[in-house]
Write an enzyme that holds these catalytic residues in place. Structure first.
Site, mmCIF file in Angstrom:
data_model
loop_
_atom_site.group_PDB
_atom_site.id
_atom_site.type_symbol
_atom_site.label_atom_id
_atom_site.label_comp_id
_atom_site.label_asym_id
_atom_site.label_seq_id
_atom_site.Cartn_x
_atom_site.Cartn_y
_atom_site.Cartn_z
ATOM 1 N N GLY A 39 0.833 -1.195 0.000
ATOM 2 C CA GLY A 39 0.000 0.000 0.000
ATOM 3 C C GLY A 39 0.865 1.242 0.000
ATOM 4 O O GLY A 39 1.977 1.233 -0.530
ATOM 5 N N CYS A 40 0.387 2.291 0.609
ATOM 6 C CA CYS A 40 1.113 3.559 0.643
ATOM 7 C C CYS A 40 2.482 3.375 1.294
ATOM 8 O O CYS A 40 2.583 2.871 2.410
ATOM 9 C CB CYS A 40 0.300 4.603 1.410
ATOM 10 S SG CYS A 40 1.151 6.181 1.600
ATOM 11 N N PHE A 41 3.524 3.796 0.607
ATOM 12 C CA PHE A 41 4.877 3.564 1.131
ATOM 13 C C PHE A 41 5.191 4.375 2.377
ATOM 14 O O PHE A 41 6.097 4.042 3.114
ATOM 15 C CB PHE A 41 5.959 3.710 0.075
ATOM 16 C CG PHE A 41 5.939 4.937 -0.804
ATOM 17 C CD1 PHE A 41 5.460 6.160 -0.399
ATOM 18 C CD2 PHE A 41 6.444 4.832 -2.096
ATOM 19 C CE1 PHE A 41 5.471 7.266 -1.235
ATOM 20 C CE2 PHE A 41 6.473 5.924 -2.951
ATOM 21 C CZ PHE A 41 5.981 7.150 -2.512
ATOM 22 N N TRP A 42 4.467 5.442 2.647
ATOM 23 C CA TRP A 42 4.738 6.234 3.859
ATOM 24 C C TRP A 42 4.599 5.383 5.119
ATOM 25 O O TRP A 42 5.417 5.460 6.023
ATOM 26 C CB TRP A 42 3.794 7.419 3.954
ATOM 27 C CG TRP A 42 3.932 8.460 2.893
ATOM 28 C CD1 TRP A 42 4.989 8.654 2.039
ATOM 29 C CD2 TRP A 42 2.982 9.467 2.561
ATOM 30 N NE1 TRP A 42 4.746 9.712 1.204
ATOM 31 C CE2 TRP A 42 3.520 10.233 1.509
ATOM 32 C CE3 TRP A 42 1.721 9.789 3.050
ATOM 33 C CZ2 TRP A 42 2.834 11.303 0.942
ATOM 34 C CZ3 TRP A 42 1.039 10.851 2.496
ATOM 35 C CH2 TRP A 42 1.594 11.602 1.445
ATOM 36 N N CYS A 43 3.557 4.560 5.169
ATOM 37 C CA CYS A 43 3.323 3.723 6.354
ATOM 38 C C CYS A 43 4.346 2.599 6.444
ATOM 39 O O CYS A 43 4.931 2.356 7.490
ATOM 40 C CB CYS A 43 1.915 3.139 6.304
ATOM 41 S SG CYS A 43 1.532 2.107 7.730
#
Length: 191
Positions: free
Chosen positions: A20-24
């Site tokens: 999913g979102c790479f930030w997390c």
């Protein structure tokens, strides 16, 4: 090249995960003891030099990923896999929460045959033990055409904890991760 470390980078190894979102995903892996660095990037697409806008447009074939450089004497690839499967839903095709598109697919991009075997083994174990109600759709493939994400994406949560997405989506995931994997953290959580 030794058999224990078939793809060495000095004393470290690399692993690449799409969840999913790479930030997390990057935030979580940067907190693990034994992780030298987790870097947001794009992998396994066709575009020769993808940008965030290109990848979000869904036309490059790339997934948002995190490349993890780690010391296998401190944290094993098996432990990284266990964290990876705990921090995202590997049963949703091209989606994590409200993030939808092929760039958000669940993926393990392997750097050698040993990683590929371990990834497939853990998926088989999770399937056999029915940890998830639905079928695991995580892609396992050799890492290809990796590109680091733009500088402003690196350590995004660390630099913007109050930003809406960070506070509402990432913060609770990181808190849950810290409680579940307290024994693997670089800095023990208080409480």
């Amino acid at each position: 090249m030794s058999p224990q470390n078939p793809n060495p980078i000095g004393p470290w190894e690399e692993a690449t995960f799409g969840g999913g979102c790479f930030w997390c995903v990057e935030t979580v892996f940067n907190q693990l003891h034994g992780v030298i660095e987790a870097e947001s990037g794009y992998s396994n697409g066709q575009h020769p030099n993808p940008t965030y806008e290109d990848v979000c447009g869904g036309h490059t074939g790339h997934a948002e990923v995190v490349r993890v450089r780690f010391d296998p004497k401190v944290v094993s690839y098996q432990q990284l896999l266990e964290v990876f499967f705990a921090i995202h839903d590997p049963t949703t095709l091209n989606r994590q929460g409200n993030d939808e598109g092929t760039q958000y697919r669940s993926a393990i991009y392997t750097h050698n045959a040993q990683q590929a075997t371990l990834a497939r083994d853990i998926i088989e174990d999770l399937t056999t033990s029915r940890v998830y109600r639905d079928t695991i759709v995580t892609e396992v493939a050799p890492v290809e055409n990796y590109h680091p994400a733009e500088a402003y994406h690196q350590r995004y949560f660390e630099h913007h904890p109050g930003q809406g997405y960070c506070a509402v989506v990432i913060g609770p995931k990181v808190d849950k991760f810290r409680k579940t994997f307290a024994d693997l953290l670089k800095v023990p959580s208080a409480g």
